[in-house]
Design a protein around this motif. Structure first.
Motif, mmCIF file in Angstrom:
data_model
loop_
_atom_site.group_PDB
_atom_site.id
_atom_site.type_symbol
_atom_site.label_atom_id
_atom_site.label_comp_id
_atom_site.label_asym_id
_atom_site.label_seq_id
_atom_site.Cartn_x
_atom_site.Cartn_y
_atom_site.Cartn_z
ATOM 1 N N UNK A 461 0.191 -2.189 -4.593
ATOM 2 C CA UNK A 461 0.708 -1.496 -3.405
ATOM 3 C C UNK A 461 -0.170 -0.303 -2.988
ATOM 4 N N UNK A 462 -0.631 0.566 -3.923
ATOM 5 C CA UNK A 462 -1.481 1.701 -3.495
ATOM 6 C C UNK A 462 -2.757 1.244 -2.783
ATOM 7 N N UNK A 468 -4.210 -1.132 4.635
ATOM 8 C CA UNK A 468 -3.349 -1.450 5.790
ATOM 9 C C UNK A 468 -1.946 -0.958 5.480
ATOM 10 N N UNK A 469 -1.633 0.270 5.796
ATOM 11 C CA UNK A 469 -0.349 0.854 5.372
ATOM 12 C C UNK A 469 0.867 0.055 5.813
ATOM 13 N N UNK A 470 0.953 -0.310 7.095
ATOM 14 C CA UNK A 470 2.127 -1.019 7.586
ATOM 15 C C UNK A 470 2.126 -2.465 7.137
ATOM 16 N N UNK A 471 1.026 -3.156 7.390
ATOM 17 C CA UNK A 471 0.955 -4.578 7.059
ATOM 18 C C UNK A 471 1.019 -4.801 5.558
ATOM 19 N N UNK A 472 0.387 -3.905 4.780
ATOM 20 C CA UNK A 472 0.421 -4.039 3.334
ATOM 21 C C UNK A 472 1.816 -3.876 2.778
ATOM 22 N N UNK A 473 2.558 -2.895 3.293
ATOM 23 C CA UNK A 473 3.929 -2.679 2.816
ATOM 24 C C UNK A 473 4.812 -3.878 3.146
ATOM 25 N N UNK A 474 4.660 -4.429 4.354
ATOM 26 C CA UNK A 474 5.426 -5.625 4.729
ATOM 27 C C UNK A 474 5.066 -6.802 3.831
ATOM 28 N N UNK A 475 3.773 -6.948 3.527
ATOM 29 C CA UNK A 475 3.333 -8.061 2.677
ATOM 30 C C UNK A 475 3.929 -7.947 1.280
ATOM 31 N N UNK A 476 3.951 -6.739 0.714
ATOM 32 C CA UNK A 476 4.525 -6.540 -0.617
ATOM 33 C C UNK A 476 6.009 -6.887 -0.606
ATOM 34 N N UNK A 763 -1.943 -12.978 5.596
ATOM 35 C CA UNK A 763 -3.119 -13.088 4.715
ATOM 36 C C UNK A 763 -2.981 -12.170 3.500
ATOM 37 N N UNK A 764 -2.419 -10.995 3.718
ATOM 38 C CA UNK A 764 -2.203 -10.100 2.582
ATOM 39 C C UNK A 764 -1.168 -10.672 1.617
#
Length: 842
Positions: A461-462, A468-476, A763-764
């Motif tokens: 997550x970090x 990609x703060x928004x997209x990464x959080x959604x992907x997690x 993709x993430x």
């Protein structure tokens, strides 16, 4: 029910496509393995038995242990006596051995290990029935030879050309008298066959006037069994006879014993691919059933029984498996043909598709989807129709306290304990214990992945927050939303990475061990070895006396000794030069004792036998020779080393007990050190013999590690099938997830997330799935590689664990790249979700 199942399959064909493709890949693998194995067995059998139909009885000379291993008495007198027996039409005495043909640049033609030489044995009509000449005729003079058709074409030789041929007795140039074809028993695939005149072949390969075996041809109408009895009645001591049919059967059994191992390896990897495919199939049906909960509940509400609905779903899986199996059969047969092309040195033959292969492939391909779909179907049938009609989806997230989690944890602990126990005890059954423990631990880890997914994914997550703060959080959040689905998808990739990582660790550790053993022990510039792996004659090194500035010593091995009650092999060396050519790490005594007629012993040999410096040992040999030897030095050595002898003796001492030792290699050092001119000088001094290879340290390192590298490349190619199936699983999971989340995706688009953002989010998610499987697989692979390596340390001194960071990183990158590629289609579909339709009330 069948019509309903068929209609459902066509209605959901896009969703089932990748499942069918995964089943097809698994069936392709197992079909290709079985077809290739059966075809190879048939081709090998045909080659091994080709030509024996013309032989009625074969007489062979047996080695006589009481006579130093010298063959029995099979000479021209025996051949004459056999020719006079009733029912014998002709006799042909045969000798054979190692003979390499040089091309026009002096390099060996064909596969060195299968470079064969033999004798031309003409009958009364001047023809040898074993050979069919297409050009010229058989060799009759000492300066003439004949070549097989393939070798002559490869070297560009025609009748009348001068051809250089080498044997263990030296190399010479000969005039090519003829080009021939022959049966498979005389010419291995990828090898070469050189025919000499009878007396010349006997001089090279045996002794003048002697034969290795005699082939008898029977007159028409002769009973072979009676002929065999007549032959046995006149045979001298040390010889035996067998019918051609029986000999063909023996040769076929020997030939196919090696091919069965390759078939078993291929089938084993096919089983791994099918096991990985099971996760994809189970995951797909879990999502399909979840999507169709309302549909199934409605069928129950209008009168369909639970059993009828279950049958419909199982029939769907059966239809998918059957259609994929048919395709896999066809593609697998093509793969078998491709394998025949890739392994060109194996005998070629028509493809063999047996009924057993068809049945096995179809059963595996049809039953596997049904077994994989059983649990999701059973879980769906447990939901009451009323509850199913009132909800869009029913998920069963993994809970830490569930029975499944507890059982999986117990399997992991038990399996890990078994692996560690096997690695630390290193007993004779250690690898079996490790294998069983690995199976338990891997099974338990697969069951625990749903629980492990959240903490492992959280580790990334970090990094995603930075990229990609928004997209990464959604992907997690989306990745850990359904732990069971995530776990099943990542498990397939984890299995493939476990195999790849474990193989990498073992391969790197073994390669470094071989490299260290070679570079540490060898001080000489070159090692001369036989190109075909044969042992050389002690006289081979004699021409090096004329090479200015050269220091050399042959390694003359002599067997059949009992030294101090221990079975031993003595290696004769030149005491004056060996210390400059091999690095002896003496731990007790002095290597100078060799010049005094004493011996030096490796430390592992001394430790096993309880010997020490100064001890005099009684010596016995199989030919009743007796004597005594004194230990003058003990040195460190690896028991598996091809260079460092277990017992080093002065060559004069070995010659006292053995007049014909075999030379395993010749160590050579030149004044100017290694270089092109120095190598050419050594080669020329040895007579430009194509049977000899002049190798430096780099050549030996490559030669020793090439076998490991080739095997690893084959295994990596096989593991890649599991990686492909795992990537399909990721694509399937993401595609089904997109279908389930259409309303969510539409809402995100309505709130301002553009198409590129949706694509990046999917993709993430794929990368997170890949990272989860790669992380767990790499950790398990390294652990198992360490455990298996520990079992080698007991027998291979100096073996140490080596972590190939570069190869492990490359494997992880390939897994991540495959995951990213698998996300292309789902991401494209997610980005094109129609916002009004997706956000409409359901």
């Amino acid at each position: 029910m069948f019509r309903t199942a068929l209609r459902n399959v066509f209605a959901h064909k896009a969703r089932l496509l990748m499942t069918a493709f995964a089943v097809m890949l698994g069936v392709t693998f197992i079909t290709g393995s079985l077809v290739y194995g059966d075809s190879l067995n048939q081709a090998t059998t045909a080659q091994a038995t080709d030509g024996y139909e013309r032989i009625a009885v074969n007489v062979a000379a047996e080695a006589d242990p009481a006579n130093g291993g010298r063959p029995g008495d099979l000479d021209a007198r025996t051949a004459t006596a056999l020719a006079k027996l009733p029912g014998v039409a002709a006799v042909a005495g045969r000798v054979d051995g190692f003979a390499a043909v040089a091309d026009r640049d002096g390099k060996p033609l064909g596969n060195g290990e299968d470079a064969q030489g033999g004798n031309f044995a003409p009958a009364a009509d001047g023809k040898d029935p074993a050979y069919r000449f297409t050009e010229g005729s058989g060799p009759t003079g000492k300066d003439t030879i004949a070549l097989d058709e393939a070798t002559a074409a490869k070297g560009g030789y025609r009748v009348g050309d001068s051809v250089r041929v080498g044997t263990n007795k030296g190399a010479s140039s000969y005039t090519l008298s003829g080009i021939f074809r022959t049966d498979g028993t005389k010419l291995p695939a990828g090898g070469s066959l050189t025919l000499f005149a009878g007396a010349t072949a006997q001089k090279f390969f045996l002794e003048p006037g002697r034969y290795k075996n005699i082939e008898l041809t029977a007159t028409p109408g002769t009973d072979v069994t009676q002929l065999l009895s007549r032959v046995e009645s006149v045979l001298p001591k040390g010889t035996s006879a067998v019918t051609g049919a029986r000999l063909a059967q023996i040769k076929a059994n020997l030939a196919t014993s090696g091919t069965s191992t390759m078939s078993q390896i291929l089938v084993g990897f096919a089983a791994v691919a099918l096991f990985v495919a099971t996760f994809l199939i189970s995951n797909t049906f879990t999502m399909l059933v979840a999507r169709r909960t309302r549909e199934l509940a409605l069928m129950r509400a209008v009168g369909a029984t639970r059993e009828q609905v279950r049958r419909i779903l199982l029939t769907e899986s059966l239809l998918v498996g059957a259609s994929a199996s048919v395709a896999g059969l066809a593609v697998g047969t093509g793969v078998a043909a491709l394998l025949q092309t890739l392994f060109a040195d194996t005998p070629a033959a028509p493809l063999v598709l047996t009924p057993a292969t068809v049945i096995i492939s179809m059963l595996v391909g049809t039953l596997l989807p049904m077994v994989a779909a059983w649990l999701p179907i059973r879980r769906a049938m447990a939901i009451p129709p009323v509850a199913a009609l009132s909800a869009a989806e029913h998920t069963a997230p993994a809970r830490p306290g569930s029975l499944r989690s507890g059982l999986s944890a117990a399997l992991v602990l038990t399996g890990t304990a078994a692996v560690v126990y096997g690695a630390l005890t290193t007993g004779k059954d250690a690898r079996t214990v490790i294998g069983l423990g690995a199976a338990l631990a891997l099974t338990g880890t697969i069951g625990l992945i749903p629980l492990l997914s959240r903490p492992v994914v959280t580790l990334f997550r970090p990094l995603l927050a930075r990229l990609a703060p928004v997209h990464g959080d959604l992907a997690v959040r989306n990745t850990v939303r359904d732990p069971r689905r995530t776990g099943a998808t990542a498990a397939a990739l984890a299995i493939a990475l476990t195999l790849a990582s474990g193989l990498s660790v073992l391969g790197a550790s073994a390669t470094q061990y071989l490299d260290r053993a070679t570079t540490h022990a060898l001080s000489a510039d070159y090692v001369v070895k036989s190109a075909g792996g044969q042992r050389m004659n002690p006289t081979t090194a004699a021409p090096l006396k004329k090479l200015a500035g050269a220091t050399y010593s042959p390694l003359n091995q002599s067997t059949g000794y009992r030294l101090g009650g221990s079975e031993s092999v003595l290696t004769g060396v030149d005491p004056a030069t060996i210390g400059k050519l091999l690095r002896y790490d003496v731990v007790e005594g002095s290597l100078d004792s060799l010049a005094k007629g004493q011996i030096a012993v490796a430390d592992f040999k001394a430790e096993q036998a309880g010997w020490h410096v100064g001890q005099t040992l009684p010596l016995e040999r199989q030919n009743d020779q007796r004597g005594s030897l004194t230990i003058g030095a003990i040195y460190q050595a690896d028991e598996q080393s091809d260079l460092m002898p277990s017992v080093t003796a002065p060559d004069s001492l070995v010659a006292r007990y053995d007049s014909t030792p075999s030379t395993a290699g010749i160590l050579v050092a030149t004044d100017g050190g290694r270089g092109r001119a120095a190598r050419a000088g050594v080669t020329h001094a040895l007579g430009d013999n194509p049977t000899l290879s002049v190798l430096d340290q780099a050549d030996i390192r490559t030669q020793d590690s090439s076998g490991i590298g080739d095997q690893l490349n084959v295994f990596y190619a096989l593991v890649s099938m599991a990686l492909v199936i795992a990537a399909l699983g990721i694509a399937n999971t993401l595609a089904m997830s997109v279908l389930e989340r259409r309303k969510e995706l539409g809402t995100l688009r309505a709130l301002g997330l553009d198409r590129a953002g949706v694509t990046r989010m999917i993709r993430l998610e794929a990368l997170l799935l890949g990272a989860l499987g790669a992380t767990l697989g790499t950790v398990m692979g390294v652990f198992l590689g360490w455990a298996l390596g520990r079992t080698l340390q007991a027998n291979v001194a100096g073996y140490e664990l080596v972590l190939p960071w570069g190869r492990l990183a490359l494997t992880i990158l390939i897994a991540l790249a495959g995951s990213l590629l698998a996300s292309l289609w789902p991401a494209r579909r997610a980005a094109r979700v129609d916002i009004p339709a997706a956000t409409a009330a359901q």
